[in-house]
Design a protein around this motif. Structure first.
Motif, short mmCIF file in Angstrom:
data_model
loop_
_atom_site.label_atom_id
_atom_site.label_comp_id
_atom_site.label_asym_id
_atom_site.label_seq_id
_atom_site.Cartn_x
_atom_site.Cartn_y
_atom_site.Cartn_z
N TYR A 203 -8.00 -5.04 -2.18
CA TYR A 203 -8.16 -3.87 -1.70
C TYR A 203 -6.89 -2.97 -2.36
O TYR A 203 -5.87 -3.48 -1.97
N ILE A 204 -7.17 -1.81 -2.92
CA ILE A 204 -6.07 -1.18 -3.46
C ILE A 204 -6.18 0.26 -3.02
O ILE A 204 -7.27 0.88 -2.90
N ALA A 205 -4.99 0.65 -2.04
CA ALA A 205 -4.93 1.91 -1.79
C ALA A 205 -3.84 2.83 -2.53
O ALA A 205 -2.68 2.40 -2.69
N THR A 206 -4.09 4.14 -2.61
CA THR A 206 -3.05 5.00 -3.35
C THR A 206 -3.39 6.42 -2.90
O THR A 206 -4.38 6.69 -2.56
N GLY A 207 -2.13 7.12 -3.49
CA GLY A 207 -2.30 8.71 -3.04
C GLY A 207 -3.13 9.34 -3.93
O GLY A 207 -3.76 10.02 -3.92
N ARG A 208 -2.92 8.56 -5.43
CA ARG A 208 -3.54 9.30 -6.42
C ARG A 208 -3.83 8.22 -7.56
O ARG A 208 -2.83 7.48 -7.91
N GLU B 252 -12.42 -2.70 -3.14
CA GLU B 252 -12.37 -1.60 -2.94
C GLU B 252 -10.77 -0.82 -3.34
O GLU B 252 -9.80 -1.35 -3.26
N THR B 253 -11.22 0.12 -4.01
CA THR B 253 -10.17 0.93 -4.21
C THR B 253 -10.33 2.36 -3.45
O THR B 253 -11.21 3.06 -3.61
N ALA B 254 -9.01 2.79 -2.80
CA ALA B 254 -9.16 3.82 -1.87
C ALA B 254 -8.09 4.98 -2.49
O ALA B 254 -7.00 4.51 -2.42
N GLU B 255 -8.69 6.05 -2.58
CA GLU B 255 -7.82 7.08 -2.90
C GLU B 255 -7.41 8.08 -1.56
O GLU B 255 -8.35 8.55 -1.17
N LEU B 256 -6.37 7.96 -1.15
CA LEU B 256 -6.14 8.53 0.35
C LEU B 256 -4.72 9.35 0.14
O LEU B 256 -3.84 9.20 0.65
N PRO B 257 -4.86 10.59 -0.49
CA PRO B 257 -3.94 11.62 -0.69
C PRO B 257 -3.34 11.89 0.62
O PRO B 257 -2.05 12.54 0.56
N GLY B 258 -4.01 12.10 1.58
CA GLY B 258 -3.48 12.45 2.94
C GLY B 258 -2.68 11.48 3.58
O GLY B 258 -1.77 11.77 4.66
N LEU B 259 -2.71 10.08 3.17
CA LEU B 259 -1.91 9.29 3.75
C LEU B 259 -0.87 8.46 2.88
O LEU B 259 0.25 8.15 3.41
N TYR B 260 -1.12 8.79 1.56
CA TYR B 260 -0.12 8.07 0.57
C TYR B 260 0.45 9.00 -0.26
O TYR B 260 -0.44 10.03 -0.76
#
Length: 288
Positions: free
Chosen positions: A61-66, A94-102
């Motif tokens: 699982y990879i989470a990032t802002g952009r 899963e790769t999650a792009e979460l600009p509101g979080l990161y």
């Protein structure tokens, strides 16, 4: 995924989930991401194999802002390499792009592994006895723990230059060696030396009424640990609680299995040392 179940009488699933902590910051400083995935796999598969289980499959699982596609490719390349080393299938993620979080440039990484072991072959320390010996398997360096402290004693400039390569050295994966060793010797207990070091990890796999005596000076402590201790003026006990100090995995064996085990690990290309024994006493680790 279809596991091999025919050879097992009573298969038991074993799982683990973990990340690599603030070692990610070292990777960011060096702009080098092709080994951090190896760390991720190591932290999970070696937590599974300590129970005698064979890792079956892995997810990330990879989470990032952009999303940075080049960075992602490098990270996945490391995960693939780690799974190959552990003979573990990479079946998804899963790769999650979460600009509101990161914030841009910020990211995190987690992994999940499932393994399998026959019920009567689970290694949980229940057969440990007074007089059993503790074998330590050499680490490759810091592995993936203690980086919050390590980053405080080295400047960003030092990390980018002299010390970065050492700090980013991939975590050793012991899975293949352990599984091969289990075909020939009996390991009564195993502990993966991660967060909590010797003092927190080893007692978890040892029955009450037994004390683990570890003797210093038997194995070489890599210079990086001594440098961190000197710079940070860190007490020795805290070093052994925070870092692996050159031993990334410990195994408990009977006295008669000690010499065969040491020779087998050496034959398999893994440096191994007789570092201690179990004695009657408080349920704790004593380092002397």
């Amino acid at each position: 995924f279809a596991p091999r179940l025919k050879v097992m009488k009573k298969p038991v699933l074993v799982s683990s989930t973990d990340g690599v902590g603030t070692k990610l910051i070292i990777a960011d400083l060096l702009k080098k991401y092709d080994t951090i995935g190896i760390d991720l796999v190591a932290m999970n598969v070696d937590d599974v194999v300590v129970l005698g289980a064979e890792p079956l499959f892995f997810l990330d699982y990879i989470a990032t802002g952009r999303l940075d596609k080049d960075q992602l490719v490098e990270v996945i390349r490391g995960i693939v390499r780690g799974c190959r080393e552990a003979n573990c299938a990479l079946i998804g993620g899963e790769t999650a792009e979460l600009p509101g979080l990161y914030e841009p440039g910020k990211w995190d990484l987690a992994g999940f592994c499932v393994g399998i072991v026959d019920a009567d072959k689970i290694i949980d320390g229940r057969h440990c006895r007074v007089g059993d010996k503790v074998i330590g398997l050499a680490s490759s360096g810091l592995h993936s723990n203690g980086y919050s402290l390590a980053r405080r004693v080295f400047s960003e400039e030092e990390i980018k230059n002299k010390w970065g390569k050492e700090l980013l050295k991939p975590t050793k994966i012991y899975t293949a060696v352990i599984l091969e060793a289990l075909k020939k010797i009996k390991l009564k207990a195993m502990a993966h030396i991660t967060g909590g070091g010797f003092y927190d990890n080893i007692p978890r796999v040892i029955p009450d009424g037994l004390q683990v005596v570890i003797r210093k000076g038997i194995w070489p402590v890599p210079p990086i640990f001594k440098e961190i201790q000197r710079r940070g003026q860190v007490a020795e006990r805290e070093m052994f609680r925070t870092f692996n100090m050159g031993i990334g995995m410990v195994a408990v064996v009977s006295p008669k299995e000690t010499e065969p085990a040491l020779k087998l690990f050496q034959k398999l290309g893994q440096k191994a040392y007789l570092i201690g024994e179990l004695v009657k006493g408080p349920h704790e680790v004593v380092i002397e």
